[in-house]
Design a protein around this motif. Structure first.
Motif, PDB file in Angstrom:
ATOM      1  N   GLN A   1       0.850  -1.180   0.000  1.00 22.82           N
ATOM      2  CA  GLN A   1       0.000   0.000   0.000  1.00 22.82           C
ATOM      3  C   GLN A   1       0.891   1.237   0.000  1.00 22.82           C
ATOM      4  O   GLN A   1       2.087   1.153   0.275  1.00 22.82           O
ATOM      5  CB  GLN A   1      -0.887   0.022   1.247  1.00 22.82           C
ATOM      6  N   GLY A   2       0.285   2.378  -0.278  1.00 22.44           N
ATOM      7  CA  GLY A   2       1.060   3.608  -0.300  1.00 22.44           C
ATOM      8  C   GLY A   2       0.561   4.683   0.642  1.00 22.44           C
ATOM      9  O   GLY A   2       1.059   5.810   0.622  1.00 22.44           O
ATOM     10  N   TRP A   3      -0.405   4.343   1.510  1.00 22.62           N
ATOM     11  CA  TRP A   3      -1.070   5.398   2.280  1.00 22.62           C
ATOM     12  C   TRP A   3      -0.176   6.069   3.319  1.00 22.62           C
ATOM     13  O   TRP A   3      -0.406   7.214   3.693  1.00 22.62           O
ATOM     14  CB  TRP A   3      -2.348   4.861   2.925  1.00 22.62           C
ATOM     15  N   LEU A   4       0.910   5.400   3.757  1.00 27.38           N
ATOM     16  CA  LEU A   4       1.838   6.030   4.695  1.00 27.38           C
ATOM     17  C   LEU A   4       3.016   6.719   4.002  1.00 27.38           C
ATOM     18  O   LEU A   4       3.795   7.404   4.659  1.00 27.38           O
ATOM     19  CB  LEU A   4       2.386   4.985   5.681  1.00 27.38           C
ATOM     20  N   ALA A   5       3.139   6.547   2.689  1.00 31.63           N
ATOM     21  CA  ALA A   5       4.291   7.109   1.968  1.00 31.63           C
ATOM     22  C   ALA A   5       4.439   8.622   2.128  1.00 31.63           C
ATOM     23  O   ALA A   5       5.570   9.116   2.231  1.00 31.63           O
ATOM     24  CB  ALA A   5       4.216   6.731   0.487  1.00 31.63           C
ATOM     25  N   PRO A   6       3.357   9.421   2.171  1.00 34.20           N
ATOM     26  CA  PRO A   6       3.537  10.873   2.339  1.00 34.20           C
ATOM     27  C   PRO A   6       4.276  11.258   3.619  1.00 34.20           C
ATOM     28  O   PRO A   6       4.881  12.335   3.689  1.00 34.20           O
ATOM     29  CB  PRO A   6       2.100  11.406   2.354  1.00 34.20           C
ATOM     30  N   LEU A   7       4.251  10.388   4.632  1.00 34.13           N
ATOM     31  CA  LEU A   7       4.915  10.698   5.897  1.00 34.13           C
ATOM     32  C   LEU A   7       6.442  10.614   5.796  1.00 34.13           C
ATOM     33  O   LEU A   7       7.142  11.117   6.677  1.00 34.13           O
ATOM     34  CB  LEU A   7       4.436   9.741   6.998  1.00 34.13           C
ATOM     35  N   ILE A   8       6.957   9.999   4.741  1.00 37.70           N
ATOM     36  CA  ILE A   8       8.406   9.917   4.573  1.00 37.70           C
ATOM     37  C   ILE A   8       8.994  11.322   4.434  1.00 37.70           C
ATOM     38  O   ILE A   8      10.044  11.641   5.013  1.00 37.70           O
ATOM     39  CB  ILE A   8       8.767   9.060   3.344  1.00 37.70           C
TER      40      ILE A   8
ATOM     41  N   PHE B   1       0.047  13.733   9.138  1.00 33.91           N
ATOM     42  CA  PHE B   1      -1.132  13.217   9.838  1.00 33.91           C
ATOM     43  C   PHE B   1      -0.681  12.197  10.878  1.00 33.91           C
ATOM     44  O   PHE B   1       0.421  11.663  10.822  1.00 33.91           O
ATOM     45  CB  PHE B   1      -2.156  12.599   8.873  1.00 33.91           C
ATOM     46  N   ASP B   2      -1.567  11.945  11.848  1.00 37.37           N
ATOM     47  CA  ASP B   2      -1.307  10.964  12.899  1.00 37.37           C
ATOM     48  C   ASP B   2      -2.114   9.706  12.630  1.00 37.37           C
ATOM     49  O   ASP B   2      -3.229   9.764  12.098  1.00 37.37           O
ATOM     50  CB  ASP B   2      -1.701  11.517  14.277  1.00 37.37           C
ATOM     51  N   THR B   3      -1.577   8.565  13.010  1.00 35.95           N
ATOM     52  CA  THR B   3      -2.317   7.320  12.929  1.00 35.95           C
ATOM     53  C   THR B   3      -1.883   6.400  14.057  1.00 35.95           C
ATOM     54  O   THR B   3      -0.684   6.310  14.367  1.00 35.95           O
ATOM     55  CB  THR B   3      -2.121   6.609  11.577  1.00 35.95           C
ATOM     56  N   TRP B   4      -2.833   5.728  14.670  1.00 36.56           N
ATOM     57  CA  TRP B   4      -2.504   4.824  15.774  1.00 36.56           C
ATOM     58  C   TRP B   4      -1.656   3.645  15.306  1.00 36.56           C
ATOM     59  O   TRP B   4      -1.007   2.983  16.119  1.00 36.56           O
ATOM     60  CB  TRP B   4      -3.783   4.317  16.454  1.00 36.56           C
ATOM     61  N   HIS B   5      -1.625   3.373  14.008  1.00 33.75           N
ATOM     62  CA  HIS B   5      -0.855   2.240  13.494  1.00 33.75           C
ATOM     63  C   HIS B   5       0.640   2.361  13.804  1.00 33.75           C
ATOM     64  O   HIS B   5       1.350   1.356  13.853  1.00 33.75           O
ATOM     65  CB  HIS B   5      -1.038   2.110  11.979  1.00 33.75           C
ATOM     66  N   LEU B   6       1.121   3.596  13.993  1.00 33.04           N
ATOM     67  CA  LEU B   6       2.547   3.813  14.275  1.00 33.04           C
ATOM     68  C   LEU B   6       2.830   3.923  15.772  1.00 33.04           C
ATOM     69  O   LEU B   6       3.962   4.205  16.164  1.00 33.04           O
ATOM     70  CB  LEU B   6       3.025   5.073  13.558  1.00 33.04           C
ATOM     71  N   ASN B   7       1.829   3.678  16.594  1.00 36.31           N
ATOM     72  CA  ASN B   7       1.983   3.749  18.050  1.00 36.31           C
ATOM     73  C   ASN B   7       2.104   2.335  18.614  1.00 36.31           C
ATOM     74  O   ASN B   7       1.133   1.572  18.595  1.00 36.31           O
ATOM     75  CB  ASN B   7       0.765   4.454  18.660  1.00 36.31           C
TER      76      ASN B   7
ATOM     77  N   THR C   1      10.767   3.311   7.555  1.00 31.82           N
ATOM     78  CA  THR C   1      11.263   4.308   6.602  1.00 31.82           C
ATOM     79  C   THR C   1      10.873   5.721   7.003  1.00 31.82           C
ATOM     80  O   THR C   1      11.586   6.688   6.715  1.00 31.82           O
ATOM     81  CB  THR C   1      10.699   3.999   5.196  1.00 31.82           C
ATOM     82  N   ILE C   2       9.742   5.849   7.679  1.00 28.19           N
ATOM     83  CA  ILE C   2       9.243   7.158   8.098  1.00 28.19           C
ATOM     84  C   ILE C   2      10.111   7.691   9.237  1.00 28.19           C
ATOM     85  O   ILE C   2      10.326   6.991  10.229  1.00 28.19           O
ATOM     86  CB  ILE C   2       7.779   7.047   8.563  1.00 28.19           C
ATOM     87  N   PRO C   3      10.647   8.892   9.128  1.00 33.06           N
ATOM     88  CA  PRO C   3      11.493   9.448  10.192  1.00 33.06           C
ATOM     89  C   PRO C   3      10.783   9.437  11.550  1.00 33.06           C
ATOM     90  O   PRO C   3       9.630   9.860  11.662  1.00 33.06           O
ATOM     91  CB  PRO C   3      11.760  10.882   9.721  1.00 33.06           C
ATOM     92  N   GLY C   4      11.465   8.914  12.554  1.00 36.03           N
ATOM     93  CA  GLY C   4      10.898   8.866  13.894  1.00 36.03           C
ATOM     94  C   GLY C   4       9.938   7.724  14.143  1.00 36.03           C
ATOM     95  O   GLY C   4       9.428   7.573  15.255  1.00 36.03           O
ATOM     96  N   ASN C   5       9.683   6.907  13.125  1.00 35.12           N
ATOM     97  CA  ASN C   5       8.747   5.798  13.269  1.00 35.12           C
ATOM     98  C   ASN C   5       9.424   4.647  14.014  1.00 35.12           C
ATOM     99  O   ASN C   5      10.403   4.079  13.522  1.00 35.12           O
ATOM    100  CB  ASN C   5       8.294   5.323  11.880  1.00 35.12           C
ATOM    101  N   PRO C   6       8.908   4.245  15.193  1.00 32.68           N
ATOM    102  CA  PRO C   6       9.538   3.167  15.948  1.00 32.68           C
ATOM    103  C   PRO C   6       9.187   1.774  15.452  1.00 32.68           C
ATOM    104  O   PRO C   6       9.786   0.790  15.896  1.00 32.68           O
ATOM    105  CB  PRO C   6       8.986   3.377  17.368  1.00 32.68           C
ATOM    106  N   LEU C   7       8.205   1.679  14.544  1.00 32.42           N
ATOM    107  CA  LEU C   7       7.760   0.380  14.052  1.00 32.42           C
ATOM    108  C   LEU C   7       8.075   0.226  12.571  1.00 32.42           C
ATOM    109  O   LEU C   7       8.378   1.187  11.874  1.00 32.42           O
ATOM    110  CB  LEU C   7       6.247   0.236  14.267  1.00 32.42           C
ATOM    111  N   ASP C   8       7.982  -1.013  12.081  1.00 30.38           N
ATOM    112  CA  ASP C   8       8.195  -1.260  10.662  1.00 30.38           C
ATOM    113  C   ASP C   8       7.085  -0.628   9.836  1.00 30.38           C
ATOM    114  O   ASP C   8       5.924  -0.591  10.241  1.00 30.38           O
ATOM    115  CB  ASP C   8       8.238  -2.768  10.390  1.00 30.38           C
TER     116      ASP C   8
END
Length: 379
Positions: free
Chosen positions: A168-175, A181-187, A226-233
């Motif tokens: 999917q590409g929905w998180l790509a803009p966060l790179i 935007f915020d999403t619980w998926h990265l928490n 890949t997303i800066p500051g993202n603690p998860l894959d």
């Protein structure tokens, strides 16, 4: 036949998956949604309940309030099942509470945040004899059932390799803009030990299980954020050794720029291979050893009985995700009514959910460590 009554946790106005759950559960007229919790904000929940034309006294503050409210009603006017469509961290507590109340459960994946929790849910389901169905909706498509038929009847021969991807590409803009935007998926507290593998990689694994019945034994994983500051894959690849010595490759990503919902699987055997793409779910390709292909189409007499039953419309009339979800719900409803149904085949069950969490824990451990292969826990 009396309609079953259902409750739902989640399904706020902006929740696409909540809409799919409700539409799928109601599609064939076997159930109705009569109760719900639609937001942590009581006012928003009330407004959503009114939009859905629910009785005000059956729009609840939280899942505990729903259980109390429903158990206070006459037995013939309580919910028979609940749909858990809330974030990952809530699944375990909600599932166990509804089981304790004697209510059947349809739950979004993942089953829980840990293998330990998943095993507890499975035991509770077995002991209580209540339905536990995981809504891996993609397994409800007619052509996934045809793919399983081709594997089971030996058309492919001995399976030696499976390649599955979910990109999917929905998180790509966060790179480029992590604050977009915020999403619980990265928490990690809500999502669990993984983002993308817990969210879509586990779907890919379940599709492999459904079509091939192969059981993963050990894994070699490369997960990365890949997303800066993202603690998860947010993307990763996994090499898989299955118990019958078949080999597999699973790739999942939510930062694949431009991708929509690209769930694709290829299964290769000694006689032939098959290929299926969820974005084009009406067809299944059988790839023959001589280089020719046979194309199976949804809604045609050439399909197996299960695939024909899973199609609601004649050939040439497209069906989609809601119909696939409806197939899972209708199978679950047959279980509730004590009709002939096979958990794990007609709908994803607790055993498959446990395997999914064992897989997640193994690949996270492997990716963080230095060993080449990590053996999955025996289940």
């Amino acid at each position: 036949m009396k309609k079953l009554q259902g409750g739902i946790i989640g399904a706020g106005k902006d929740s696409f998956i909540g809409f799919v759950h409700m539409a799928g559960a109601r599609l064939m007229g076997e159930s109705e949604i009569t109760a719900g919790v639609f937001s942590r904000d009581p006012q928003k929940s009330k407004v959503r309940g009114k939009e859905l034309r629910l009785a005000p006294d059956r729009v609840y503050l939280d899942y505990k309030d729903m259980i109390r409210g429903e158990l206070s009603r006459p037995e013939e006017d309580r919910i028979d099942f609940v749909i858990i469509a809330s974030p990952n961290s809530s699944h375990f507590d909600m599932t166990m509470a509804f089981f304790e109340a004697g209510i059947h459960v349809f739950a979004d994946k993942p089953m829980a945040l840990s293998l330990e929790q998943a095993l507890a849910i499975r035991k509770k389901s077995e002991d209580s004899k209540l339905l536990y169905a995981l809504t891996h909706g993609y397994t409800g498509y007619a052509m996934t059932k045809q793919a399983r038929f081709l594997v089971e009847t030996g058309v492919l021969g001995e399976i030696h390799r499976v390649v599955v991807e979910y990109t999917q590409g929905w998180l790509a803009p966060l790179i480029n803009d992590p604050d977009l935007f915020d999403t619980w998926h990265l928490n990690p507290k809500i999502s669990g030990p993984s983002c993308t593998m817990m969210d879509v990689g586990i779907h890919a694994l379940n599709l492999v299980q459904t079509i091939t019945s192969l059981v993963p034994e050990e894994v070699c994983a490369d997960l990365t954020g890949t997303i800066p500051g993202n603690p998860l894959d947010d993307q990763g690849s996994v090499l898989i050794h299955f118990k019958n010595k078949s080999r597999g490759l699973l790739h999942a990503s939510q930062v694949s720029s431009g991708e929509g919902n690209a769930l694709r699987i290829r299964v290769y055997g000694s006689k032939a291979g098959i290929a299926w793409d969820e974005e084009y779910p009406e067809t299944l390709e059988l790839m023959n050893n001589d280089g020719s292909s046979t194309i199976f189409k949804k809604g045609t007499p050439a399909l197996c009985d299960e695939a024909r039953r899973a199609a609601r419309l004649p050939g040439g009339h497209p069906e989609g995700l809601i119909c696939a979800f409806a197939n899972i719900y209708n199978s679950g409803f047959r279980f509730i009514r004590r009709e002939a149904v096979v958990p794990g085949r007609d709908f994803p069950d607790a055993d498959q959910g446990v395997t999914g969490l064992a897989f997640i824990e193994a690949i996270v451990k492997n990716s963080k460590g230095r060993e080449k292969w990590t053996v999955m826990e025996s289940l």
